[in-house]
Design a protein around this motif. Structure first.
Motif, PDB file in Angstrom:
ATOM      1  N   ILE A 371     -61.538 -42.794  84.846  1.00 29.60           N
ATOM      2  CA  ILE A 371     -60.632 -43.553  84.437  1.00 29.60           C
ATOM      3  C   ILE A 371     -60.969 -43.817  82.862  1.00 29.60           C
ATOM      4  O   ILE A 371     -59.875 -43.629  81.899  1.00 29.60           O
ATOM      5  N   LYS A 372     -62.104 -44.258  82.528  1.00 31.11           N
ATOM      6  CA  LYS A 372     -62.393 -44.325  81.141  1.00 31.11           C
ATOM      7  C   LYS A 372     -62.481 -43.038  80.297  1.00 31.11           C
ATOM      8  O   LYS A 372     -61.639 -43.168  79.201  1.00 31.11           O
ATOM      9  N   GLN A 373     -62.691 -41.886  80.934  1.00 21.80           N
ATOM     10  CA  GLN A 373     -62.578 -40.658  80.203  1.00 21.80           C
ATOM     11  C   GLN A 373     -61.246 -40.184  79.946  1.00 21.80           C
ATOM     12  O   GLN A 373     -61.165 -39.662  78.901  1.00 21.80           O
ATOM     13  N   VAL A 374     -60.385 -40.614  80.737  1.00 20.62           N
ATOM     14  CA  VAL A 374     -59.011 -40.170  80.692  1.00 20.62           C
ATOM     15  C   VAL A 374     -58.289 -41.148  79.654  1.00 20.62           C
ATOM     16  O   VAL A 374     -57.661 -40.702  78.610  1.00 20.62           O
ATOM     17  N   CYS A 375     -58.516 -42.289  79.707  1.00 19.20           N
ATOM     18  CA  CYS A 375     -58.194 -43.284  78.547  1.00 19.20           C
ATOM     19  C   CYS A 375     -58.707 -43.058  77.313  1.00 19.20           C
ATOM     20  O   CYS A 375     -57.884 -43.083  76.163  1.00 19.20           O
ATOM     21  N   GLN A 376     -59.934 -42.617  77.188  1.00 17.02           N
ATOM     22  CA  GLN A 376     -60.536 -42.113  75.924  1.00 17.02           C
ATOM     23  C   GLN A 376     -59.592 -40.881  75.175  1.00 17.02           C
ATOM     24  O   GLN A 376     -59.774 -40.824  73.875  1.00 17.02           O
ATOM     25  N   GLN A 377     -59.054 -40.064  76.162  1.00 20.03           N
ATOM     26  CA  GLN A 377     -58.556 -38.832  75.552  1.00 20.03           C
ATOM     27  C   GLN A 377     -57.097 -39.071  75.112  1.00 20.03           C
ATOM     28  O   GLN A 377     -56.570 -38.268  74.578  1.00 20.03           O
TER      29      GLN A 377
END
Length: 381
Positions: A371-377
């Protein structure tokens, strides 16, 4: 061209295999499943105990009729009632059917037609339950709804003034799942309970999504001041097998008598086997405590670690969690699929997390990283 009616906006993924918290598609891609069939597979995919019990039953009997005695129904009904303040159960095939049955029961029981429901609620897609649902998008194009239902504002104290001697029942969810993972306020529920008691009004709690351990208690209402006259359950009751139930009081047994209601497939041997095995696994104090701890852990980390610029709030109970973003979440849902994780939205701005109740701490951490990875993108569209 598909021969199916296009009633679903499907993802371009076909899932063919699952174990625990993971599923695999036809392309061999593995996904971390935090959707679980929308809160259905509370024991995860193919739990060994449930699977073994079903294999045994497959070699014995698949279907008879409700015209015969059923010790399996008796056992599941006993498990449900002994784990609540209620005393009787009726079995059907889904949450919508359970709610339809509850609607019939309320009408016959109270001899009143006014039922109060709430904005943003969801209770099913049969005609009466479309009327109960407080979302206009569900009703569009179907003409005039069943007239019994009036919709109040959820969590609004002044709305409760609508409860009078003309009211047959108040119908609600403790957490509005489809409506955005909106948690009912305890003070509001206490006022609701007091007002319904003053006017002799029945309370129906729709536990289709919240029940069977999902929120860290057997039923979500146990964490509130409410003492409902009827609760409806389904989804998590059968570990993926279609089963629903109405759970109610001894007085209701004098109302729903032979010939008043029925179901051809409800309570069949396979469904009852799945339900009994599921309840054996989930209705334990140890498991429910773990669900609360895991849910608190994940919500705490989500609130602390997701980007403040995009996050509005994190809310829920147990392992029913909503992450509300400032922008629409359709892009997040798609992007999570691309990194191997399945989630479902709850309205335009909320991502709903519904993992297995046996999810591990490592799997929670893996979900958080994705979830963090996607939000950071910054893929939100």
């Amino acid at each position: 061209m598909s021969a199916l009616l296009p009633t679903y906006q499907r993802h371009n993924i076909e899932l063919v295999e699952g174990t625990g918290s993971f599923v695999k598609d036809t392309q061999g891609i593995t996904y971390l499943d935090f959707m679980m069939g929308i809160a259905v597979c509370n024991t995860g995919h193919r739990h060994p105990y449930v699977e073994q019990r079903l294999k045994e039953q497959l070699g014995q009997l698949w279907h008879t009729s409700n015209l015969f005695e059923s010790s399996k129904q008796e056992r599941v009904a006993t498990l449900l009632t002994e784990n609540s303040h209620l005393s009787h159960a009726f079995f059907c095939n889904s949450g919508t059917e359970a709610n339809e049955g509850a609607f019939k029961l309320i009408r016959k029981w109270t001899q009143k037609t006014e039922i109060l429901s709430f904005s943003q609620s969801f209770h099913g897609r049969t005609f009466a339950m479309m009327g109960a649902t407080g979302q206009e998008k569900v009703k569009e194009g179907f003409g005039e709804m069943v007239a019994d239902f009036k919709h109040l504002v959820f969590n609004d104290l002044s709305s409760l003034d609508a409860i009078t001697e003309k009211t047959g029942a108040v119908w609600l969810e403790i957490i509005q799942g489809e409506g955005g993972v909106i948690v009912a306020d305890d003070a509001w529920l206490e006022a609701l309970m007091k007002r319904t008691k003053a006017y002799g009004v029945k309370i129906v709690v729709d536990e289709v999504q919240t029940g069977i351990g999902r929120t860290g208690s057997r039923f979500a209402f146990e964490q509130t001041p409410l003492k409902p006259d009827i609760i409806t359950v389904a989804k998590g009751l059968g570990s993926g097998f279609p089963v629903g139930a109405i759970i109610t009081t001894a007085e209701a047994a004098t109302i729903f008598t032979p010939g008043t209601h029925g179901s051809t497939f409800g309570g069949n041997p396979l469904a009852m086997t799945a339900a009994e095995a599921t309840l054996d696994l989930l209705l334990t104090d140890e498991l429910l405590h773990e669900v609360q701890e895991k849910g608190n852990y994940l919500m705490r980390r989500l609130a602390a670690e997701l980007p403040e610029t995009s996050l509005h709030s994190v809310r829920g109970r147990g392992l029913m969690i909503g992450i509300e973003f400032e922008r629409p979440v359709a892009g997040i849902v798609q992007a999570l699929q691309q990194v191997g994780m399945l989630v479902v939205s709850a309205g335009p701005h909320v991502v709903r997390l519904l993992p297995s109740l046996f999810v591990t701490r490592e799997e929670l951490d893996l979900a958080l990283e994705k979830i963090k990875q996607v939000c950071q993108q910054e893929v939100m569209v």
